[in-house]
Write an enzyme that holds these catalytic residues in place. Structure first.
Site, mmCIF file in Angstrom:
data_model
loop_
_atom_site.group_PDB
_atom_site.id
_atom_site.type_symbol
_atom_site.label_atom_id
_atom_site.label_comp_id
_atom_site.label_asym_id
_atom_site.label_seq_id
_atom_site.Cartn_x
_atom_site.Cartn_y
_atom_site.Cartn_z
ATOM 1 C CB CYS A 163 -0.881 0.039 1.241
ATOM 2 S SG CYS A 163 -1.819 -1.457 1.482
ATOM 3 N NE ARG A 217 4.690 1.834 -0.984
ATOM 4 C CZ ARG A 217 5.659 1.785 -0.081
ATOM 5 N NH1 ARG A 217 6.796 2.380 -0.304
ATOM 6 N NH2 ARG A 217 5.481 1.159 1.067
ATOM 7 C CD1 TRP A 246 -0.255 -5.479 -3.946
ATOM 8 C CD2 TRP A 246 -0.136 -6.468 -1.952
ATOM 9 N NE1 TRP A 246 0.286 -6.737 -4.128
ATOM 10 C CE2 TRP A 246 0.360 -7.359 -2.927
ATOM 11 C CE3 TRP A 246 -0.149 -6.882 -0.617
ATOM 12 C CZ2 TRP A 246 0.834 -8.626 -2.624
ATOM 13 C CZ3 TRP A 246 0.321 -8.150 -0.307
ATOM 14 C CH2 TRP A 246 0.803 -9.006 -1.304
ATOM 15 C CG ASN A 249 1.694 0.664 4.126
ATOM 16 O OD1 ASN A 249 1.552 -0.523 3.937
ATOM 17 N ND2 ASN A 249 2.746 1.349 3.707
ATOM 18 N N GLY A 250 -0.218 -1.718 6.095
ATOM 19 C CA GLY A 250 0.207 -2.725 7.078
ATOM 20 C C GLY A 250 -0.934 -3.667 7.428
ATOM 21 C CD GLU A 257 18.296 -10.972 -9.071
ATOM 22 O OE1 GLU A 257 17.803 -11.637 -8.149
ATOM 23 O OE2 GLU A 257 17.862 -9.856 -9.401
ATOM 24 C CE LYS A 313 14.926 -9.040 -11.279
ATOM 25 N NZ LYS A 313 15.456 -8.754 -10.009
ATOM 26 C CD GLU A 322 11.197 -9.929 -10.079
ATOM 27 O OE1 GLU A 322 10.551 -9.668 -9.071
ATOM 28 O OE2 GLU A 322 12.424 -9.705 -10.169
ATOM 29 C CG HIS A 374 21.322 -35.419 -7.920
ATOM 30 N ND1 HIS A 374 21.785 -36.671 -7.600
ATOM 31 C CD2 HIS A 374 22.416 -34.660 -8.140
ATOM 32 C CE1 HIS A 374 23.121 -36.664 -7.591
ATOM 33 N NE2 HIS A 374 23.517 -35.449 -7.927
ATOM 34 C CE LYS A 432 11.896 -1.420 -5.858
ATOM 35 N NZ LYS A 432 12.761 -2.382 -6.572
HETATM 36 C C1 F6R Z 1 12.889 -8.914 -7.014
HETATM 37 C C2 F6R Z 1 12.784 -8.001 -5.887
HETATM 38 C C3 F6R Z 1 12.417 -8.572 -4.579
HETATM 39 C C4 F6R Z 1 13.178 -7.862 -3.443
HETATM 40 C C5 F6R Z 1 12.689 -8.396 -2.092
HETATM 41 C C6 F6R Z 1 13.459 -7.768 -0.956
HETATM 42 O O1 F6R Z 1 13.230 -8.250 -8.192
HETATM 43 O O2 F6R Z 1 12.969 -6.821 -6.020
HETATM 44 O O3 F6R Z 1 12.641 -9.938 -4.547
HETATM 45 O O4 F6R Z 1 14.538 -8.089 -3.624
HETATM 46 O O5 F6R Z 1 11.334 -8.139 -1.947
HETATM 47 O O6 F6R Z 1 13.273 -6.393 -0.909
HETATM 48 P P1 F6R Z 1 14.274 -5.461 -0.130
HETATM 49 O O7 F6R Z 1 15.601 -5.567 -0.804
HETATM 50 O O8 F6R Z 1 13.669 -4.099 -0.235
HETATM 51 O O9 F6R Z 1 14.329 -5.956 1.284
#
Ligand code: F6R
Length: 608
Positions: free
Chosen positions: A2, A27, A75, A101-102, A481, A485, A488, A504, A603
């Protein structure tokens, strides 16, 4: 997650709120709303869907007059995304409007109590409980009401509240959820993050938990729960408004990919001084370092993938055992922590709920916590014993790229510093590493120049249903990673495997045409990963490889190869990840996906 914006000042509030919410769109959200105080009424408009709907409903804010208001992007957690569940929420009498928010953990108990007293609820949200509770506690004194509210609520929250009786002030508070106060000229604001404030001010207050903020157009007062005034030091944010804008790029993600050389340069260069590594205020000497018997690195998502890289590097640099953990697992598994533990937490936002909880767990058991964080004044930055900032600037795209790269850069600095202190590198090796760090931004620039080749391959391969990324050692960590990427933002199923682990079980999924991306940059393990590549190739896989320039060992097997510049093994992940980021981006672009705001994702994950 949010987003909250609040405004009081000389401008019409609704357009300011809409603009602020637009900045927070990244976000992640599924409904939006605003409430504005005007002529003894609280005008509220809210709707499921994107901000565009709200813009149309309010004629870009013009149809909701007034100079003080709160806005929200939701959200969904409690209750589906719908008009009625969207924020703000009003109390029964309409006297209070609340954005939140929360998560309120004890909302059901509170709701039951309020219902027994005759309060009626219209939504399924935990937030409506807050609005009703404010009304229940209100005795004409808002500060008193806020204190009672804080004492009743359990969970993580930041709140913005307006009261019909008070045309000049609105109220805000935070508990384990982000909220920043923006200090303008004749106007003041709140927001879930500074990006939404930059168009109005670069002066902010970072709040501590349970501080109650009373905002008027010409002043901001802060109180603790004893009603004592709190003196705050305003902080200046270096980011300017352009840093949070697209600047001609189609997507924030692409802009941020292209910003990586610069972000890495900004993160490294102040710490590379006359051949020495300077780690800001993190004063670590050999005695202190040698006392650590264990290093934990804890994070979520991509930050966890940086931890996975860091394990290989820091263990080699220190010979101290390094354990990496996903924060949401760490906090509940009773990890063995003591005063001889160095805990490194990594977080772009500094607000990730699980990482915060893991950090607190570590500190409570005596660990020394070093945080690697991008957002100044965030919860993790404030609570850790030491902080090393990644100077990536605001990262807006949900899928991280430049934060990941700058986190890696900080890990290299730590590794080199630690290895130097412990005498694990000769002077010449230290000088080589130092020089390799100096050269890294330029090598990143060179790697990014090859983007058209990757774009072309993405245009050939974007309709695959499943992709496997394989690698060994540091390449395996980078494979994780690359896989994240891709999935997502393009919604293609993908998995990362340690090359040796494939046979395996997972190899049963390889069939003619399956796309396998083999990372083959770890020189001493090339023959091993080459065998793994042969194994999948023999089963008909389409083989993509990433290798260092001049290394032709995969040339006879791979269907296509991306070459990246060669650097020292520790630093190679920074270059290897670039084609994977670009590949994910171009595949998602070919598929027409919502790149900056992938579905279901947020985010900054501020709930557990
Ligand atoms: C993926 C991504 C998320 C963040 C994760 C941790 O592209 O951005 O997986 O890495 O939510 O977020 P932070 O780094 O803000 O703790």
């Amino acid at each position: 997650m949010c987003g909250i914006v609040g405004y009081v000042g000389g401008k019409a509030a609704a357009p300011v709120l809409l603009k602020g919410l637009a900045t927070l769109e990244y976000r992640g959200y599924d409904s939006a709303g605003i409430a504005v105080w005007h002529n003894n009424k609280i005008e509220m408009v809210k709707a499921a869907g994107k901000l565009q709907v709200l813009r149309q409903l309010t004629d870009e804010g013009q149809s909701v007059p007034g100079f003080m208001g709160i806005g929200h992007t939701r959200w969904a957690t409690h209750g589906e995304p719908s008009d009625v569940n969207a924020h703000p929420h009003l109390s029964s009498s309409g006297r209070f409007a609340v954005v939140h928010n929360g998560i309120i953990e004890n909302y059901q108990q509170l709701k039951n109590r309020l219902q027994r007293r005759g309060y009626e609820f219209v939504s399924q949200t935990d937030t409506e409980v807050i609005a009703q509770l404010v009304e229940y506690y209100y005795n004409g004194d808002m500060l008193d009401t806020m204190i009672k509210l804080l004492n009743a609520l359990e969970g993580a929250y930041s709140l913005g509240i307006i009261c019909l009786d008070d045309p000049e002030h609105f109220y805000a508070v935070r508990q384990d959820a982000p909220l920043v106060v923006g200090l303008g000229q004749g106007e003041n604001l709140i927001a879930s993050d500074v990006a939404a404030l930059l168009a109005y001010t670069q002066e902010v207050y970072y709040l501590d938990d349970r501080e109650i903020v009373v905002l008027a157009a010409d002043k901001v007062e802060i109180y603790d729960t004893n009603r004592d005034a709190v003196e705050k030091q305003a902080q200046h944010i270096d980011w300017d408004v352009s840093a949070a804008e697209k600047g001609g790029y189609e997507h924030f993600m692409f802009k941020e990919i292209m910003e990586q050389p610069d972000s890495v340069r900004k993160t490294l260069s102040p710490r590379l001084q006359d051949g020495q590594i300077k780690l800001d205020d993190f004063n670590i000497d050999v005695e202190r370092l040698a006392n650590f018997r264990k290093i934990y690195i804890v994070a979520c998502g991509s930050s966890y993938h940086v931890a996975a890289v860091a394990k290989y590097i820091l263990e080699e640099a220190t010979r101290i055992p390094v354990e990496v953990d996903i924060a949401s697992e760490f906090r509940y598994r009773g990890p063995i922590i003591g005063e001889d533990t160095l805990m490194i937490v990594i977080s772009q936002s500094g607000e990730t709920a699980d990482t915060i909880a893991a950090m607190r767990e570590g500190r409570a058991h005596g660990a020394h916590v070093l945080a690697i964080v991008n957002v100044l004044g965030s919860t993790i930055a404030r609570e850790a014993d030491d902080v090393l900032y990644t100077w990536a600037g605001p990262e807006i795209a949900v899928a991280t790229t430049k934060a990941y790269s700058t986190q890696l850069a900080v890990i290299y600095l730590l590794a080199l510093k630690f290895a130097g202190l412990l005498g694990r590198l000769t002077e010449q090796e230290q000088a080589e590493c130092y020089q390799a760090l100096v050269n890294l931004p330029e090598q990143l620039e060179r790697t990014l120049q090859d983007k058209e080749k990757i774009q072309f391959l993405a245009s050939q391969l974007y309709n695959k249903h499943s992709i496997f990324f394989i690698g060994r050692n540091l390449d395996y960590a980078v494979a994780m990673e690359g896989s994240l990427k891709l999935k997502e933002i393009s919604y293609i199923h993908s998995e990362a495997y340690a090359g040796g682990e494939l046979k395996h079980g997972t190899i049963s999924l390889i069939e003619p045409g399956t796309l396998v991306c083999t990372l083959a940059t770890c020189d001493r393990l090339i023959e091993k990963i080459k065998s793994n590549a042969e194994e999948v190739k023999a089963r008909g896989a389409y083989l993509l490889a990433v290798a260092v320039e001049g290394d032709e060992r995969l040339a006879g097997i791979a269907d296509a190869i991306f070459y990246v510049p060669k650097t020292l093994p520790w630093l190679q992940p920074s270059l290897t990840v670039i084609p994977l980021q670009l590949f994910a981006y171009y595949v998602a672009s070919q598929k027409g996906c919502s790149i900056d705001q992938p579905k279901n994702l947020a985010k900054s994950v501020t709930v557990e």
